[in-house]
Motif scaffolding. Structure first.
Motif: not given
Length: 264
Positions: A188-189, A233-236, A239-241, A246-248
């Motif tokens: 996913i990342a 979708d949405g708030q689900e 965390a992934w976004i 954060d990595e960037k």
């Protein structure tokens, strides 16, 4: 030179051997917002950027479940995608009722390929102006297929379609060797990072404009169960976004700190 003489229907070839209506349909796919698909040995992931026509309108859905084991991502005309998705749902349901098991992903993709190619053979019909990434799992593992308006279908390890998708494909090509061994979260990342590469400078991934879909195959040793195709979708997806952001930021901080003298 005399293009208008040859683009009135999809069964007339130009003197150069081209079918202009098929090319117009392919151009509609290029105008759609970008979608990315990636497979590993255990999972297949779809990620997409949603658009809204104006500030007051809602975002257009890009990911659609077809059956419990398969779903699609679209780029192009949503109305044409709805026709194809309904056809795929009917075929999947019919196969399940007849044989008592889910339909192989390849068989389903070949059916929509034949249906779309028929539209380039008969006068009075037109090609579907939509491209699809079909993702699913079956007895042979996870699969990702690309569908084109011409009716051509190909199985992919990773792919992107839509506007500015070449930048996402460049990221996928650079990291191709990593995908096979990736777990669910890593895959996913990578999908979100590829998606970010295709965005214009002033646009960011948010919970409003980002969709993620995942399906997982059952491991051969029985350690992991099959994961049904599910759209988030949405708030689900928040965390992934945030993890990708954060990595960037961490990478940017590391680069800015290189070459600097720090007093003890």
């Amino acid at each position: 030179m005399f293009r208008n003489n040859y683009d009135n229907d999809s069964v007339t070839f130009s003197p150069q051997g081209r079918i202009f209506q098929v090319e117009y349909a392919a151009e509609a796919v290029k105008q759609g917002s970008v979608v990315v698909g990636i497979t590993s040995k255990t999972h297949v992931v779809l990620v997409a950027v949603k658009r809204n026509a104006e500030e007051l309108s809602s975002y257009q859905k890009k990911l659609f479940p077809i059956d419990e084991h398969v779903g699609i991502a679209i780029a192009g005309l949503t109305s044409d995608a709805r026709v194809l998705s309904n056809f795929m749902k009917q075929q999947s349901l019919g196969h399940r009722l007849t044989y008592g098991r889910s339909m192989p992903v390849r068989s389903l993709v070949e059916m929509i390929g034949s249906k779309a190619q028929t539209n380039t053979q008969h006068y009075g019909k037109r090609p579907y102006g939509v491209g699809l990434l079909v993702a699913g799992v079956d007895e042979s593992g996870p699969h990702l297929f690309e569908f084109q308006p011409s009716g051509m279908t190909e199985e992919m390890v990773a792919f992107a379609i839509g506007a500015r998708s070449q930048m996402a494909r460049t990221y996928l090509e650079k990291n191709l060797d990593k995908f096979a061994s990736c777990g669910r979260e890593e895959l996913i990342a990578h999908g979100l990072k590829a998606l970010k590469e295709s965005l214009v400078q002033d646009k960011e991934l948010t919970v409003e404009n980002t969709s993620v879909a995942v399906a997982g195959a059952k491991s051969k040793d029985g350690g992991a169960k099959a994961e049904p195709f599910k759209v988030y979708d949405g708030q689900e997806v928040n965390a992934w976004i945030e993890s990708v952001a954060d990595e960037k930021e961490a990478a940017a901080g590391g680069e800015s700190g290189e070459g600097m003298d720090v007093d003890a």
